[in-house]
Scaffold this motif. Structure first.
Motif, PDB file in Angstrom:
ATOM      1  N   TYR A 135       0.868  -1.180   0.000  1.00 47.30           N
ATOM      2  CA  TYR A 135       0.000   0.000   0.000  1.00 47.30           C
ATOM      3  C   TYR A 135       0.907   1.232   0.000  1.00 47.30           C
ATOM      4  N   ILE A 136       0.957   1.928  -1.129  1.00 47.38           N
ATOM      5  CA  ILE A 136       1.798   3.116  -1.260  1.00 47.38           C
ATOM      6  C   ILE A 136       0.920   4.359  -1.297  1.00 47.38           C
ATOM      7  N   VAL A 137       1.184   5.298  -0.404  1.00 50.90           N
ATOM      8  CA  VAL A 137       0.522   6.600  -0.438  1.00 50.90           C
ATOM      9  C   VAL A 137       1.521   7.632  -0.942  1.00 50.90           C
ATOM     10  N   GLU A 138       1.187   8.272  -2.054  1.00 52.54           N
ATOM     11  CA  GLU A 138       2.010   9.343  -2.606  1.00 52.54           C
ATOM     12  C   GLU A 138       1.518  10.652  -1.991  1.00 52.54           C
ATOM     13  N   ASN A 139       2.239  11.117  -0.989  1.00 53.90           N
ATOM     14  CA  ASN A 139       1.743  12.113  -0.045  1.00 53.90           C
ATOM     15  C   ASN A 139       2.310  13.502  -0.361  1.00 53.90           C
ATOM     16  N   ASN A 140       1.441  14.413  -0.835  1.00 56.36           N
ATOM     17  CA  ASN A 140       1.905  15.780  -1.103  1.00 56.36           C
ATOM     18  C   ASN A 140       1.182  16.841  -0.283  1.00 56.36           C
TER      19      ASN A 140
END
Length: 351
Positions: A135-140
């Motif tokens: 589970y990858i969250v690309e957090n900006n």
């Protein structure tokens, strides 16, 4: 640019991995994200990790929700299975797919809005059930598709492109993942490929719920007043025949961080992101110690990166439910309906 396809021909000198694929075979379509977006660096790291692990693309199922981050599965592993769900619902759809076919490697890609706002409940249950997935969250910290409003992970006191100050406390997805029972928890930075690739490889081989929070700065919403490349300046000095937005081309933000080192990474708007990479002697096997250390560093204004916690002998949802070793989608009528004798035995046990 969406209509431009990548050439099918490969250069004859491209190296192949053990299963006969070149790195190009793990790519997808041409990215339509803003130039310099950290999300593209994450896609490149996923491509590199899968190629180095000799994973056949058709063995991977990639799922996503809604947002800039959820567009990225179109840019890697073009020959794998894929499903783009509705906003925040990726974890439940992935859970169902995982239960039906346990033979695939499941990769869920999401964003801070997709997972920390509308999908927070779904995120929580995927973690606590220890679904076998990466589970990858690309957090900006912003909603990039709707002009950069604060997302639920934005730091309290941070300032938006429009000068608005965020008054809300952030949702810490890393802390939540550890509290909820995820058996692999890590954080990285999109500009640190040397750290991202081994973390993704470790997560792919973990065998339980592996969560990676990747800080990925948004290059579009770092415009500022007075810039000759800002939205406002272009609109004031352009006699346009239609309503368009001008997005400044930015250089990708990168950083080289040594183990145990703290580095200040300057963003396009002049703000600073302080990253600390874990020491090589850090022990990630104690959940309580990991959470305490993470909170201690956060109190100093630092984002801890690296493998924060891992459970060595992690079971997954199939283990908890004691499901068949064969994928459920391969079971026929004879397997699912064993006959009246078996049914009578079950009924007798319930009396």
């Amino acid at each position: 640019m969406t209509y431009i396809a990548k050439p099918r021909l490969h250069h004859p000198s491209l190296g192949k991995n053990k299963v006969g694929y070149t790195r190009r075979d793990y790519e997808g379509k041409v990215s339509t994200l803003c130039a310099g977006c950290g999300h593209d660096s994450i896609s490149a790291a996923i491509i590199q990790a899968c190629w180095e692990m000799d994973i056949e693309p058709h063995r991977v199922a990639k799922l996503s929700g809604i947002g800039c981050s959820s567009k990225t599965p179109d840019y890697f592993l073009g020959a794998s299975h894929g499903f783009n769900t509705v906003h925040g619902r990726m974890p439940s759809v992935l859970t169902g797919a995982n239960l039906a076919n346990r033979d695939l490697l499941y990769l869920g890609v999401s964003g801070d809005g997709d997972s920390a706002s509308i999908g927070l409940g779904q995120f929580a249950h995927a973690m606590r059930r220890n679904v076998n997935m990466v589970y990858i969250v690309e957090n900006n910290g912003v909603y990039g598709l709707t002009k950069g409003q604060f997302s639920a992970t934005a730091d309290k006191g941070s300032q938006s492109k429009k000068g608005v100050v965020n008054a809300d406390s952030p949702v810490d997805l890393v802390g939540l993942a550890m509290q909820l029972g995820a058996s692999f928890v890590a954080r990285s930075f999109s500009g640190d490929k040397a750290q991202m690739v081994p973390l993704i490889k470790a997560a792919m081989g973990h065998g339980g719920a592996a969560f990676i929070d990747i800080i990925s700065p948004c290059v579009t919403f770092n415009n500022h007043a007075g810039s000759t490349r800002s939205y406002d300046w272009v609109r004031e000095h352009n006699e346009a025949v239609s309503r368009i937005d001008f997005i400044t081309e930015r250089e990708e933000i990168t950083a080289t961080i040594q183990p145990g080192e703290v580095v200040d990474v300057e963003q396009h708007d002049g703000t600073t992101l302080r990253l600390r990479k874990l020491h090589t002697d850090y022990d990630p096997t104690d959940r309580v110690v990991a959470m305490s250390y993470m909170h201690a560093r956060a109190a100093e204004g630092e984002l801890l990166t690296g493998l924060l916690y891992v459970e060595g002998e992690a079971g997954d949802l199939h283990t908890a439910l004691n499901t068949s070793a064969r994928p459920l989608n391969s079971l026929g009528a004879a397997d699912l309906c064993p006959g009246t004798a078996a049914l009578d035995k079950i009924n007798a046990s319930l009396r």
